[in-house]
Design a protein around this motif. Structure first.
Motif, PDB file in Angstrom:
ATOM      1  N   ALA A 149       0.840  -1.203   0.000  1.00 50.74           N
ATOM      2  CA  ALA A 149       0.000   0.000   0.000  1.00 50.74           C
ATOM      3  C   ALA A 149       0.876   1.255   0.000  1.00 50.74           C
ATOM      4  CB  ALA A 149      -0.917   0.004   1.223  1.00 50.74           C
ATOM      5  N   GLY A 150       0.314   2.332  -0.505  1.00 47.10           N
ATOM      6  CA  GLY A 150       1.044   3.595  -0.536  1.00 47.10           C
ATOM      7  C   GLY A 150       0.096   4.772  -0.539  1.00 47.10           C
ATOM      8  N   ILE A 151       0.686   5.949  -0.651  1.00 39.51           N
ATOM      9  CA  ILE A 151      -0.062   7.194  -0.736  1.00 39.51           C
ATOM     10  C   ILE A 151       0.285   7.868  -2.052  1.00 39.51           C
ATOM     11  CG2 ILE A 151      -0.319   9.515   0.234  1.00 39.51           C
ATOM     12  CD1 ILE A 151       0.232   8.283   2.989  1.00 39.51           C
ATOM     13  N   HIS A 152      -0.723   8.274  -2.789  1.00 39.03           N
ATOM     14  CA  HIS A 152      -0.527   9.026  -4.029  1.00 39.03           C
ATOM     15  C   HIS A 152      -0.965  10.468  -3.782  1.00 39.03           C
ATOM     16  CE1 HIS A 152      -1.123   5.001  -6.387  1.00 39.03           C
ATOM     17  NE2 HIS A 152      -0.008   5.035  -5.672  1.00 39.03           N
ATOM     18  N   TYR A 153      -0.079  11.385  -4.094  1.00 36.13           N
ATOM     19  CA  TYR A 153      -0.328  12.809  -3.854  1.00 36.13           C
ATOM     20  C   TYR A 153      -0.535  13.495  -5.200  1.00 36.13           C
ATOM     21  CZ  TYR A 153       0.235  17.389  -1.593  1.00 36.13           C
ATOM     22  OH  TYR A 153       0.032  18.659  -1.099  1.00 36.13           O
ATOM     23  N   ASN A 154      -1.747  13.959  -5.435  1.00 41.13           N
ATOM     24  CA  ASN A 154      -2.095  14.591  -6.714  1.00 41.13           C
ATOM     25  C   ASN A 154      -1.949  16.103  -6.597  1.00 41.13           C
ATOM     26  OD1 ASN A 154      -2.790  12.058  -7.805  1.00 41.13           O
ATOM     27  ND2 ASN A 154      -4.816  12.176  -6.866  1.00 41.13           N
ATOM     28  N   PHE A 155      -1.226  16.698  -7.541  1.00 42.35           N
ATOM     29  CA  PHE A 155      -0.815  18.105  -7.416  1.00 42.35           C
ATOM     30  C   PHE A 155      -1.024  18.843  -8.736  1.00 42.35           C
ATOM     31  CE2 PHE A 155       2.457  21.249  -8.307  1.00 42.35           C
ATOM     32  CZ  PHE A 155       2.410  22.080  -7.186  1.00 42.35           C
ATOM     33  N   SER A 156      -1.551  20.039  -8.629  1.00 39.31           N
ATOM     34  CA  SER A 156      -1.628  20.911  -9.806  1.00 39.31           C
ATOM     35  C   SER A 156      -1.584  22.363  -9.365  1.00 39.31           C
ATOM     36  CB  SER A 156      -2.921  20.647 -10.599  1.00 39.31           C
ATOM     37  OG  SER A 156      -4.057  21.007  -9.839  1.00 39.31           O
ATOM     38  N   LEU A 157      -1.296  23.218 -10.317  1.00 42.79           N
ATOM     39  CA  LEU A 157      -1.359  24.665 -10.103  1.00 42.79           C
ATOM     40  C   LEU A 157      -2.647  25.190 -10.714  1.00 42.79           C
ATOM     41  CD1 LEU A 157       2.370  25.436 -10.712  1.00 42.79           C
ATOM     42  CD2 LEU A 157       1.102  26.078  -8.668  1.00 42.79           C
ATOM     43  N   PRO A 158      -3.129  26.352 -10.260  1.00 42.64           N
ATOM     44  CA  PRO A 158      -4.394  26.874 -10.792  1.00 42.64           C
ATOM     45  C   PRO A 158      -4.285  27.202 -12.275  1.00 42.64           C
ATOM     46  CG  PRO A 158      -3.263  28.567  -9.525  1.00 42.64           C
ATOM     47  CD  PRO A 158      -2.510  27.286  -9.296  1.00 42.64           C
ATOM     48  N   PHE A 350       5.793  20.523   2.377  1.00 42.07           N
ATOM     49  CA  PHE A 350       7.109  20.362   1.763  1.00 42.07           C
ATOM     50  C   PHE A 350       6.976  19.836   0.338  1.00 42.07           C
ATOM     51  CE2 PHE A 350      10.817  17.891   0.559  1.00 42.07           C
ATOM     52  CZ  PHE A 350      11.823  18.836   0.722  1.00 42.07           C
ATOM     53  N   LEU A 351       6.090  18.853   0.143  1.00 38.55           N
ATOM     54  CA  LEU A 351       5.873  18.319  -1.198  1.00 38.55           C
ATOM     55  C   LEU A 351       5.480  19.420  -2.174  1.00 38.55           C
ATOM     56  CD1 LEU A 351       4.012  14.930  -0.600  1.00 38.55           C
ATOM     57  CD2 LEU A 351       6.165  15.239  -1.817  1.00 38.55           C
ATOM     58  N   ASN A 352       4.593  20.313  -1.751  1.00 37.54           N
ATOM     59  CA  ASN A 352       4.178  21.398  -2.638  1.00 37.54           C
ATOM     60  C   ASN A 352       5.361  22.274  -3.028  1.00 37.54           C
ATOM     61  OD1 ASN A 352       1.577  20.512  -2.597  1.00 37.54           O
ATOM     62  ND2 ASN A 352       0.750  22.215  -1.400  1.00 37.54           N
ATOM     63  N   ALA A 353       6.179  22.646  -2.042  1.00 42.79           N
ATOM     64  CA  ALA A 353       7.347  23.479  -2.341  1.00 42.79           C
ATOM     65  C   ALA A 353       8.329  22.734  -3.231  1.00 42.79           C
ATOM     66  CB  ALA A 353       8.025  23.912  -1.042  1.00 42.79           C
ATOM     67  N   PHE A 354       8.511  21.453  -2.980  1.00 44.71           N
ATOM     68  CA  PHE A 354       9.416  20.631  -3.789  1.00 44.71           C
ATOM     69  C   PHE A 354       8.917  20.539  -5.230  1.00 44.71           C
ATOM     70  CE2 PHE A 354      10.639  16.511  -5.558  1.00 44.71           C
ATOM     71  CZ  PHE A 354      12.011  16.461  -5.300  1.00 44.71           C
ATOM     72  N   LEU A 355       7.622  20.318  -5.413  1.00 40.08           N
ATOM     73  CA  LEU A 355       7.069  20.151  -6.758  1.00 40.08           C
ATOM     74  C   LEU A 355       7.096  21.456  -7.535  1.00 40.08           C
ATOM     75  CD1 LEU A 355       4.117  17.784  -5.807  1.00 40.08           C
ATOM     76  CD2 LEU A 355       6.170  17.173  -7.112  1.00 40.08           C
ATOM     77  N   ILE A 356       6.841  22.564  -6.882  1.00 43.92           N
ATOM     78  CA  ILE A 356       6.956  23.862  -7.563  1.00 43.92           C
ATOM     79  C   ILE A 356       8.407  24.112  -7.965  1.00 43.92           C
ATOM     80  CG2 ILE A 356       6.764  26.360  -7.248  1.00 43.92           C
ATOM     81  CD1 ILE A 356       4.327  25.773  -5.428  1.00 43.92           C
ATOM     82  N   THR A 357       9.328  23.725  -7.107  1.00 40.31           N
ATOM     83  CA  THR A 357      10.755  23.861  -7.426  1.00 40.31           C
ATOM     84  C   THR A 357      11.107  23.021  -8.654  1.00 40.31           C
ATOM     85  OG1 THR A 357      11.248  24.221  -5.081  1.00 40.31           O
ATOM     86  CG2 THR A 357      13.098  23.595  -6.502  1.00 40.31           C
ATOM     87  N   CYS A 358      10.561  21.815  -8.729  1.00 38.08           N
ATOM     88  CA  CYS A 358      10.789  20.973  -9.909  1.00 38.08           C
ATOM     89  C   CYS A 358      10.191  21.617 -11.165  1.00 38.08           C
ATOM     90  CB  CYS A 358      10.174  19.590  -9.699  1.00 38.08           C
ATOM     91  SG  CYS A 358      11.059  18.548  -8.516  1.00 38.08           S
ATOM     92  N   LEU A 359       9.024  22.217 -11.029  1.00 39.02           N
ATOM     93  CA  LEU A 359       8.367  22.848 -12.174  1.00 39.02           C
ATOM     94  C   LEU A 359       9.186  24.000 -12.724  1.00 39.02           C
ATOM     95  CD1 LEU A 359       5.788  23.269 -13.964  1.00 39.02           C
ATOM     96  CD2 LEU A 359       5.025  24.854 -12.185  1.00 39.02           C
TER      97      LEU A 359
END
Length: 520
Positions: A149-158, A350-359
């Motif tokens: 089992a795991g966790i999936h984190y779905n992320f998008s920008l407006p 942290f995930l949000n900041a990390f993903l924006i940094t990747c973007l």
């Protein structure tokens, strides 16, 4: 990831668009096994009080009838998504009776694959399709892997972010193409630096010995019923789990939407000799949907995926090709057994900041050599990520884990500072600071804390996780709000009615339905 990120952040702030970065959209999907009081996998059907696993909007099953999956709606903040996830847990606990919801990624004691019931979705063609797909997974990879089992984190920008950034970039392609390219830029950088998330949040350094019964492995014995690796972070994401060798030869290209869709489309339409030997319809029973490299797109186990909500009857790859990328799904997140939900707000921030940094980071493609180095870093981190003196690959050669981790965190800290400056407070800065502490002191990582808790408890992996599962239930079940309980009770009833309508409606023979689906 260096000057490019600084430049992007400065441009967005100067143009008055920085606030758009704080308007992230996030949803969470979390799996969890139903287990009996003796820590064995449940053999009971999906609880009727949870509605239909086929049609319920928020509560379904994954591979096994015993593997629950919670799906939150998309929310404006991580805190809101986690609050809804809390309510799903609390409501579900009330439907479980004596069963428990397993709070770890690696499964409970499973004496053999025969003890794993495959999920059932009723007699409709869609329901049968979902069941046969899971039969195919059994024949191709075995059932044991499917209980992880795991966790999936779905992320998008407006949506408003994309034309604003496109104007700053001076880009003249269609907005849809620009948005898809942006999300693939995020994905490329995620693959480069995602090893850091496995180090910081990996929480599966040990597992029940029954998981490896009859199979060779390099794990050590913590006690007669528990196997582990002393410096592992996420055995779930190792070759034992979803980064499995069965798909190692798949050449899925993550550089651009066109190449990704083409390679995925090829995999789901190309027959594979080993799967031809399994057969499709054997003795009047379906063993798999087809003999192709992938039965469907979801069979490809990647740590991050480009996604778009599909329309009725639409395949995911077709949705991406026709309407572009809508969001990304982060799939390398372990369930932390030390947390009631397996994830908390600080991690999500942290995930949000990390993903924006990747973007907003470097825009160059991944070539074959870099892909190989990415894969090697991944393997080192999941199996021995906390090992003293561990070196990882970079464009400058092999460097210490701590040095490379802090270089990434320096960049995420820039993004976090901008987010906090716009939104007020210091939540993102504190989230980054907490990760720096883990880099400096590996004993603070969840994987180290899990091993320490196991050792000090004197319990086996299954006994300890069962005890933690009971504790989380006792703290979370009382949090169910009456209005949420009513809403979820109604959703369960409605979903049962929807499944009944599907099954009563006129439909083609399943063989014809399947042929049309596979040909699409």
């Amino acid at each position: 990831m260096l000057a490019t990120l600084e430049h992007q952040l400065e441009r967005l702030a100067h143009a008055g668009h920085a606030a758009l970065l704080t308007q992230t959209r996030q949803g969470i999907e979390k799996e969890g096994l139903r287990v009996m009081p003796d820590a064995h996998i449940a053999q009971t059907p999906h609880p009727r009080g949870l509605g239909s696993a086929l049609t319920h909007e928020f509560i379904t099953t994954d591979y096994s009838e015993a593997l629950l999956e919670f799906i939150t709606p998309v929310h404006d903040t991580p805190a809101e998504a986690l609050a809804f996830l809390t309510q799903l847990h609390a409501f579900t606990y009330g439907q479980l009776g004596e069963e428990q919801l397993w709070c770890a990624s690696m499964p409970c004691e499973i004496p053999s694959e025969d003890a794993i019931p495959i999920a059932e979705y009723g007699s409709s063609n869609v329901g049968r399709l979902k069941h046969v797909y899971r039969q195919g997974l059994k024949y191709r990879y075995g059932k044991m892997m499917q209980t992880i089992a795991g966790i999936h984190y779905n992320f998008s920008l407006p949506e408003a972010f994309w034309p604003a950034w496109q104007q700053l970039e001076g880009n003249s392609e269609s907005l849809q193409a620009f948005r898809s390219a942006g999300y693939f830029r995020l994905i490329r950088n995620f693959r480069r630096y995602g090893w850091l998330l496995l180090y910081l949040f990996g929480a599966s350094p040990a597992l029940s010995a029954s998981f490896m019964a009859g199979r060779s492995h390099n794990l050590e014995q913590l006690d007669p019923d528990t196997l582990f690796l002393p410096y592992a972070t996420s055995l779930r994401m190792s070759d034992l789990g979803y980064s499995n060798k069965a798909q190692a030869d798949l050449q899925i290209c993550f550089n651009h939407l066109d190449s990704y869709a083409d390679s995925l489309h090829r995999a789901i339409h190309t027959s594979h000799p080993a799967y031809e030997q399994i057969g499709v319809l054997v003795d009047e029973h379906y063993r798999q949907l087809n003999t192709n490299v992938l039965q469907i797109e979801n069979e490809y186990y990647s740590d991050v995926r480009p996604k778009r909500v599909t329309e009725s009857g639409e395949k995911p790859v077709h949705a991406l090709m026709h309407r572009g990328v809508e969001y990304v799904e982060v799939r390398n997140t372990d369930i932390n057994p030390l947390l009631p939900l397996g994830i908390d707000t600080e991690q999500a921030q942290f995930l949000n900041a990390f993903l924006i940094t990747c973007l907003l980071g470097q825009a160059d493609d991944l070539d074959e050599r870099e892909c190989a180095l990415v894969a090697e870093n991944h393997a080192r981190i999941v199996n021995r990520g906390r090992e003293p003196g561990l070196l990882l690959h970079s464009r400058r050669g092999e460097l210490p884990r701590e040095q490379l981790a802090n270089e990434i965190l320096d960049k995420v800290a820039q993004t976090a500072a901008l987010l906090d400056d716009v939104a007020g407070g210091d939540a993102h800065r504190r989230a980054v600071a907490a990760q720096r502490d883990k880099v400096a002191a590996p004993e603070l990582t969840p994987s180290a804390q899990v091993l320490e808790a196991l050792r000090s408890s004197g319990l086996s992996h299954s006994e300890w996780v069962l005890e933690m599962s009971r504790q989380h239930r006792s703290s979370t079940e009382p949090l169910l709000a009456s209005e949420t309980a009513s809403r979820l009770q109604q959703a369960a009833q409605d979903s049962l009615g929807q499944q009944a309508e599907l099954e009563a409606a006129p439909a083609p023979a399943f063989a014809d339905f399947l042929a049309d689906y596979v040909a699409g």
